[in-house]
Design an enzyme around this catalytic site. Structure first.
Site, PDB file in Angstrom:
ATOM      1  CB  CYS A  43      -0.942   0.101   1.197  1.00 24.85           C
ATOM      2  SG  CYS A  43      -2.051  -1.285   1.364  1.00 24.85           S
ATOM      3  NE  ARG A  65       4.512   1.545  -0.362  1.00 25.59           N
ATOM      4  CZ  ARG A  65       5.592   1.164   0.313  1.00 25.59           C
ATOM      5  NH1 ARG A  65       6.773   1.300  -0.205  1.00 25.59           N
ATOM      6  NH2 ARG A  65       5.469   0.650   1.510  1.00 25.59           N
ATOM      7  CD1 TRP A  80      -0.861  -6.036  -3.548  1.00 20.63           C
ATOM      8  CD2 TRP A  80      -0.664  -6.672  -1.425  1.00 20.63           C
ATOM      9  NE1 TRP A  80      -0.515  -7.371  -3.540  1.00 20.63           N
ATOM     10  CE2 TRP A  80      -0.381  -7.786  -2.250  1.00 20.63           C
ATOM     11  CE3 TRP A  80      -0.592  -6.848  -0.042  1.00 20.63           C
ATOM     12  CZ2 TRP A  80      -0.054  -9.039  -1.737  1.00 20.63           C
ATOM     13  CZ3 TRP A  80      -0.264  -8.090   0.466  1.00 20.63           C
ATOM     14  CH2 TRP A  80       0.004  -9.170  -0.382  1.00 20.63           C
ATOM     15  CG  ASN A 118       1.941   0.241   4.111  1.00 17.64           C
ATOM     16  OD1 ASN A 118       1.556  -0.894   3.844  1.00 17.64           O
ATOM     17  ND2 ASN A 118       3.197   0.615   4.003  1.00 17.64           N
ATOM     18  N   GLY A 119       0.004  -1.521   6.382  1.00 18.60           N
ATOM     19  CA  GLY A 119       0.446  -2.457   7.420  1.00 18.60           C
ATOM     20  C   GLY A 119      -0.680  -3.399   7.779  1.00 18.60           C
ATOM     21  CD  GLU A 129      14.857 -13.589 -10.766  1.00 22.46           C
ATOM     22  OE1 GLU A 129      14.415 -14.148  -9.751  1.00 22.46           O
ATOM     23  OE2 GLU A 129      14.505 -12.449 -11.109  1.00 22.46           O
ATOM     24  CE  LYS A 143      11.443 -11.016 -12.448  1.00 23.75           C
ATOM     25  NZ  LYS A 143      12.324 -11.048 -11.314  1.00 23.75           N
ATOM     26  CD  GLU A 196       7.795 -11.478 -10.243  1.00 25.65           C
ATOM     27  OE1 GLU A 196       7.603 -10.853  -9.209  1.00 25.65           O
ATOM     28  OE2 GLU A 196       8.835 -11.356 -10.927  1.00 25.65           O
ATOM     29  CG  HIS A 203      14.708 -38.358 -10.232  1.00 25.06           C
ATOM     30  ND1 HIS A 203      14.980 -39.707 -10.116  1.00 25.06           N
ATOM     31  CD2 HIS A 203      15.899 -37.767 -10.506  1.00 25.06           C
ATOM     32  CE1 HIS A 203      16.282 -39.911 -10.279  1.00 25.06           C
ATOM     33  NE2 HIS A 203      16.859 -38.748 -10.528  1.00 25.06           N
ATOM     34  CE  LYS A 260      10.735  -2.963  -7.185  1.00 25.12           C
ATOM     35  NZ  LYS A 260      11.273  -4.000  -8.080  1.00 25.12           N
TER      36      LYS A 260
END
Ligand code: M6R
Length: 608
Positions: A2, A27, A74, A100-101, A481, A485, A488, A504, A603
């Site tokens: 947020c 955010r 968010w 925010n939190g 990674e 990417k 996402e 396997h 982010k």
């Protein structure tokens, strides 16, 4: 998570708030809202979805006034909806709060407030704060905010306004970021620096358990008990707004991919002097560094992958055992830490709640904690014993790119430092590795000069629904990674595996035409990787191989080759990453995705 903005000064608050929220949209972007005090009282406008919806609403029905607070959300408690969007008000509609939190005891508080007649209209934890302030208010807003936050368990950054005080706002924080841009006759409260840079470069960093009373021409900081904080922490911001904008690229992500040579160069700058690796940030005598017997790395997401790459390197070069743990697991894993353990916390934002909790856990157990972060003054920098900065500049795209390769560069420096202090590598080898590492910015530039093949390759896989990423050794975290990417930003299912492990189980997933990305750069397991490629091709997969320039053999084994320049095997993680970032980027663009703000992500993840 947020973003918060608050403004008080001579300008129209709605302009400042919406401009600031646009810079904080990374955010969170499930909903957005503003509350402004004007001649007609306190107006609140909120909209579900991206900021553009709020911008449209405010353009259609302007909200005049020169003091206001804004929020981009968010969602944590309560789905994204207009009722759950911030700002939240009390029963009287005279108090407005953005937050925010996470308030962990909000259920208990809601019940208490409802029992005393408060009407709560949303599903959020935040709304309880507005009602608590209402219940404590007797004309003194700062005292009411202070009493309210003493009741909160959890984390918060808050900006609060009350209709009785049309020239002031109150801001407070605990475990969530909040800064105040100090302007001339105006002040801007925000979750992050880009939101204030248009107005000032002088920034006050609010610390935990401090309350700021902010008017147009003054900021007063006190403790929760009302004691004046004599010299609040100040920061002069060097970088300007332009650095945080797109600079001619279509998206922040692409711009940031192209900024990697600079980010790596800046991160490596000054790290070697007369044969000695320079890392004074460790703040340890050479004998102490030599005594380090174990390294714990804690991180999340992309930063975790940087940690995994460095495990291979530190173990190989310095011969120190390294454990890499996802931060959210580390904290609860009863880690084995003694006096000779070094904990390295990697976090681009410096605000990731899971990593911060891990840092606290490690320090409680007596470990020395070094943070690797990109954000000056961020939370992790205050909670660690030492900080190694990556000098990547602000990263706005939600998907980490330049900060990842800058983290790897910083970790290479750390590995060399440990190897040198422990005498684990001969001096000539250290100097050779350093000179190879110093070539990294040019190597990345070479890759970025020729990206047409990547564009074509990306366009070909636009319709894929699932993919695998394979590698061996240092290629495993690079593959992880690459897969992160792709999922996402393009929403294509992607799994990463050590190439030898595929037979396997995951091999059962392969269907005709499935794209499989293989990190097949030159190294001691190259032949094995080629065998693994044959196994997947025999089952109909289309192989995209990241290979070393000059490897003509690979053409017999893969449909697409993404070449990177040759380098030492241990340093190949950076070059091998670049084509994977670009491949994901072009696939996502061809699918019409918003690469800078992928769905459901934020982010900085400031909740546990
Ligand atoms: O700021 P941090 O490095 O602590 O963030 C950790 C993760 O949240 C972050 O890397 C996330 O996985 C990114 N979306 C990756 O692109």
């Amino acid at each position: 998570m947020c973003g918060i903005v608050g403004y008080v000064g001579p300008r129209q608050a709605s302009d400042v708030l919406i401009g600031g929220l646009a810079r904080l949209e990374y955010r969170g972007y499930d909903s957005a809202g503003v509350a402004i005090i004007g001649e007609n009282g306190l107006d609140i406008v909120r909209r579900v979805g991206k900021l553009v919806n709020l911008t449209g609403a405010v353009a259609e029905t302007p909200v005049p006034g020169t003091i206001g607070i804004g929020h981009t959300r968010w969602a944590t408690h309560g789905r994204p909806s207009e009722e759950n969007a911030h700002p939240h008000a009390d029963c009287t509609g005279r108090v407005a709060v953005v937050h925010n939190g996470i308030i962990e005891n909000y259920v208990e508080l809601r019940e208490e407030l409802a029992a005393t007649g408060h009407m709560l209209r949303s599903e959020t934890d935040t709304e309880t704060i507005a009602h608590l302030i209402e219940s404590y208010y007797d004309g003194d807003l700062v005292a009411a905010v202070s009493s309210a936050i003493k009741r909160l368990d959890g984390s918060y950054a808050l900006a609060v306004m009350h209709l009785d005080h049309p020239g002031m706002m109150v801001a407070a924080r605990k475990d969530s970021p909040l800064i105040i841009g100090i302007g001339e006759g105006e002040n801007v409260v925000a979750s992050d620096i880009p939101a204030v840079l248009e107005y000032t470069r002088e920034v006050l960093i609010l610390n935990d358990d401090q309350i700021a009373t902010v008017s147009g021409d003054a900021v007063r900081v006190t403790t929760l008990d009302g004691h004046e904080v004599g010299a609040p922490e100040m920061l002069h911001v060097e970088w300007d707004l332009e650095a945080a904008e797109k600079g001619g690229f279509e998206d922040f992500m692409l711009k940031e991919i192209f900024e990697q040579p600079k980010a790596i160069r800046e991160t490596l700058r000054g790290r070697m002097c007369e044969g000695e690796i320079q890392l004074s940030e460790l703040d340890m005598a050479p004998e102490q560094v030599a005594r380090i017997g174990r390294v714990y790395i804690i991180a999340c997401g992309t930063s975790f992958h940087a940690g995994m790459i460095s495990k291979t390197i530190i173990e190989q070069w310095a011969r120190v055992p390294v454990e890499v743990e996802v931060s959210s697991e580390f904290r609860y894993s009863d880690p084995i830490i003694d006096d000779d353990t070094l904990v390295v916390a990697i976090t681009q934002s410096g605000e990731t709640a899971d990593t911060l909790a891990g840092v606290r856990e490690a320090r409680d157990r007596g470990a020395k904690v070094i943070a690797i972060t990109n954000v000056v003054g961020s939370r992790v920098t205050r909670e660690s014993d030492g900080v190694i900065y990556t000098h990547a500049g602000p990263e706005i795209g939600v998907a980490a790119t330049k900060t990842f390769t800058a983290q790897i560069a910083a970790l290479y420096v750390l590995a060399l430092k440990l190897a040198q202090a422990k005498g684990a590598l001969p001096q000539e080898r250290i100097e050779h590795l350093w000179s190879e590492l110093s070539r990294m910015p040019e190597i990345v530039e070479t890759i970025l000069e020729d990206i047409d093949g990547l564009k074509e390759c990306g366009a070909r896989y636009v319709g894929a629904s699932s993919s695998l990423f394979l590698g061996r050794g240092i290629g495993v975290p690079v593959a992880m990674e690459g897969a992160l990417k792709l999922k996402e930003i393009s929403y294509i299912h992607a799994e990463a595996y050590p190439a030898g492990e595929m037979k396997h189980g995951p091999i059962a997933l392969i269907t005709e035409g499935m794209p499989i990305v293989v990190v097949a750069t030159q190294g001691h397991t190259y032949e094995k990787v080629v065998s693994n490629i044959q196994e997947v091709r025999a089952r109909g997969a289309q192989v995209i191989a990241v290979a070393t320039h000059g490897d003509d053999e690979i053409h017999r084994h893969a449909e697409h080759i993404l070449y990177v320049p040759a380098t030492a095997e241990s340093l190949s993680a950076i070059p091998a990453t670049i084509p994977l970032q670009l491949l994901s980027y072009y696939i996502a663009k061809a699918r019409g995705c918003n690469v800078d703000q992928p769905r459901n992500l934020a982010k900085s993840v400031t909740v546990e």
